[in-house]
Design a protein around this motif. Sequence first.
Motif, PDB file in Angstrom:
ATOM      1  N   ALA A  69       0.833  -1.215   0.000  1.00  0.00           N
ATOM      2  CA  ALA A  69       0.000   0.000   0.000  1.00  0.00           C
ATOM      3  C   ALA A  69       0.863   1.258   0.000  1.00  0.00           C
ATOM      4  N   VAL A  70       1.862   1.277   0.854  1.00  0.00           N
ATOM      5  CA  VAL A  70       2.724   2.461   0.957  1.00  0.00           C
ATOM      6  C   VAL A  70       3.530   2.670  -0.326  1.00  0.00           C
ATOM      7  N   THR A  71       4.014   1.592  -0.915  1.00  0.00           N
ATOM      8  CA  THR A  71       4.826   1.750  -2.128  1.00  0.00           C
ATOM      9  C   THR A  71       3.979   2.195  -3.314  1.00  0.00           C
ATOM     10  N   VAL A  72       2.737   1.763  -3.388  1.00  0.00           N
ATOM     11  CA  VAL A  72       1.863   2.248  -4.462  1.00  0.00           C
ATOM     12  C   VAL A  72       1.625   3.750  -4.281  1.00  0.00           C
ATOM     13  N   ILE A  73       1.409   4.182  -3.054  1.00  0.00           N
ATOM     14  CA  ILE A  73       1.266   5.615  -2.784  1.00  0.00           C
ATOM     15  C   ILE A  73       2.555   6.350  -3.159  1.00  0.00           C
ATOM     16  N   GLY A  74       3.710   5.740  -2.859  1.00  0.00           N
ATOM     17  CA  GLY A  74       4.995   6.335  -3.218  1.00  0.00           C
ATOM     18  C   GLY A  74       5.169   6.500  -4.714  1.00  0.00           C
ATOM     19  N   VAL A  75       4.770   5.497  -5.481  1.00  0.00           N
ATOM     20  CA  VAL A  75       4.855   5.591  -6.945  1.00  0.00           C
ATOM     21  C   VAL A  75       3.970   6.738  -7.445  1.00  0.00           C
ATOM     22  N   LEU A 105      14.316   7.174 -10.060  1.00  0.00           N
ATOM     23  CA  LEU A 105      14.942   6.074  -9.316  1.00  0.00           C
ATOM     24  C   LEU A 105      14.067   5.669  -8.146  1.00  0.00           C
ATOM     25  N   TYR A 106      13.553   6.636  -7.389  1.00  0.00           N
ATOM     26  CA  TYR A 106      12.697   6.333  -6.249  1.00  0.00           C
ATOM     27  C   TYR A 106      11.381   5.706  -6.700  1.00  0.00           C
ATOM     28  N   ALA A 107      10.804   6.207  -7.776  1.00  0.00           N
ATOM     29  CA  ALA A 107       9.568   5.622  -8.304  1.00  0.00           C
ATOM     30  C   ALA A 107       9.802   4.168  -8.709  1.00  0.00           C
ATOM     31  N   THR A 108      10.959   3.914  -9.315  1.00  0.00           N
ATOM     32  CA  THR A 108      11.299   2.542  -9.692  1.00  0.00           C
ATOM     33  C   THR A 108      11.462   1.664  -8.461  1.00  0.00           C
ATOM     34  N   TRP A 109      12.124   2.202  -7.419  1.00  0.00           N
ATOM     35  CA  TRP A 109      12.267   1.423  -6.190  1.00  0.00           C
ATOM     36  C   TRP A 109      10.902   1.091  -5.605  1.00  0.00           C
ATOM     37  N   PHE A 110      10.003   2.081  -5.558  1.00  0.00           N
ATOM     38  CA  PHE A 110       8.666   1.836  -5.017  1.00  0.00           C
ATOM     39  C   PHE A 110       7.942   0.753  -5.824  1.00  0.00           C
ATOM     40  N   ALA A 111       8.034   0.811  -7.140  1.00  0.00           N
ATOM     41  CA  ALA A 111       7.367  -0.188  -7.980  1.00  0.00           C
ATOM     42  C   ALA A 111       7.956  -1.576  -7.758  1.00  0.00           C
ATOM     43  N   VAL A 112       9.280  -1.659  -7.697  1.00  0.00           N
ATOM     44  CA  VAL A 112       9.933  -2.950  -7.457  1.00  0.00           C
ATOM     45  C   VAL A 112       9.580  -3.473  -6.067  1.00  0.00           C
ATOM     46  N   GLY A 130      11.341 -12.403  -5.073  1.00  0.00           N
ATOM     47  CA  GLY A 130      10.846 -11.206  -4.404  1.00  0.00           C
ATOM     48  C   GLY A 130      11.834 -10.690  -3.378  1.00  0.00           C
ATOM     49  N   VAL A 131      12.413 -11.602  -2.613  1.00  0.00           N
ATOM     50  CA  VAL A 131      13.416 -11.214  -1.613  1.00  0.00           C
ATOM     51  C   VAL A 131      14.658 -10.685  -2.317  1.00  0.00           C
ATOM     52  N   TYR A 132      15.120 -11.410  -3.329  1.00  0.00           N
ATOM     53  CA  TYR A 132      16.330 -10.996  -4.043  1.00  0.00           C
ATOM     54  C   TYR A 132      16.168  -9.620  -4.672  1.00  0.00           C
ATOM     55  N   SER A 133      15.033  -9.386  -5.341  1.00  0.00           N
ATOM     56  CA  SER A 133      14.841  -8.106  -6.028  1.00  0.00           C
ATOM     57  C   SER A 133      14.695  -6.955  -5.032  1.00  0.00           C
ATOM     58  N   LEU A 134      14.027  -7.192  -3.914  1.00  0.00           N
ATOM     59  CA  LEU A 134      13.877  -6.142  -2.907  1.00  0.00           C
ATOM     60  C   LEU A 134      15.214  -5.758  -2.298  1.00  0.00           C
ATOM     61  N   VAL A 135      16.005  -6.756  -1.959  1.00  0.00           N
ATOM     62  CA  VAL A 135      17.325  -6.482  -1.380  1.00  0.00           C
ATOM     63  C   VAL A 135      18.229  -5.796  -2.401  1.00  0.00           C
ATOM     64  N   ALA A 136      18.246  -6.290  -3.627  1.00  0.00           N
ATOM     65  CA  ALA A 136      19.121  -5.722  -4.658  1.00  0.00           C
ATOM     66  C   ALA A 136      18.751  -4.273  -4.976  1.00  0.00           C
ATOM     67  N   THR A 178      17.043  -2.135  -3.096  1.00  0.00           N
ATOM     68  CA  THR A 178      17.300  -1.284  -1.933  1.00  0.00           C
ATOM     69  C   THR A 178      18.786  -0.966  -1.824  1.00  0.00           C
ATOM     70  N   PHE A 179      19.622  -1.962  -2.048  1.00  0.00           N
ATOM     71  CA  PHE A 179      21.067  -1.756  -2.017  1.00  0.00           C
ATOM     72  C   PHE A 179      21.487  -0.776  -3.117  1.00  0.00           C
ATOM     73  N   PHE A 180      20.955  -0.954  -4.326  1.00  0.00           N
ATOM     74  CA  PHE A 180      21.304  -0.092  -5.450  1.00  0.00           C
ATOM     75  C   PHE A 180      20.931   1.362  -5.168  1.00  0.00           C
ATOM     76  N   VAL A 181      19.711   1.587  -4.692  1.00  0.00           N
ATOM     77  CA  VAL A 181      19.274   2.954  -4.385  1.00  0.00           C
ATOM     78  C   VAL A 181      20.144   3.549  -3.279  1.00  0.00           C
ATOM     79  N   GLY A 182      20.485   2.746  -2.283  1.00  0.00           N
ATOM     80  CA  GLY A 182      21.348   3.229  -1.205  1.00  0.00           C
ATOM     81  C   GLY A 182      22.710   3.655  -1.703  1.00  0.00           C
TER      82      GLY A 182
END
Length: 116
Positions: free
Chosen positions: A19-25, A46-53, A68-74, A76-80
């Motif tokens: 829910a929060v990430t859809v609002i973020g996008v 970049l942030y919109a892409t992170w929210f969508a992913v 799902g775990v791999y893509s979320l971690v990857a 988040t690491f990339f954006v960081g």
Amino acid sequence: MSTRKHNPQLSFTLRMVEAVTVIGVLYCAVLIASGNTTIPQWQLMLYATWFAVAAASAEAILEWYRVGVYSLVAMTFFVGVVDLMSGMASAGGFVLALTLLFLIISYVVQEWWLFE
């Protein structure tokens, strides 16, 4: 759709993440369309892409897919890393990354053998 069930706290948290990430996008889309921002457009994208992913990753985790775990971690690491390199890193982003790490360690690792 799988008949297996996650820990109730994990399921609730992942639904809230969705829910929060859809609002973020949507918020990023409005900012990009308006053009009145203090941060560069590429960073909003970049942030919109992170929210969508993150939304897609949360759903994949709920459906028992390891990707799902791999893509979320990857992502988040990339954006960081991008935030650190551009000098735009914030305490809020750091807390978000720690929260996601806590969720994965606390809940997902316990059920890891059930994932596809």
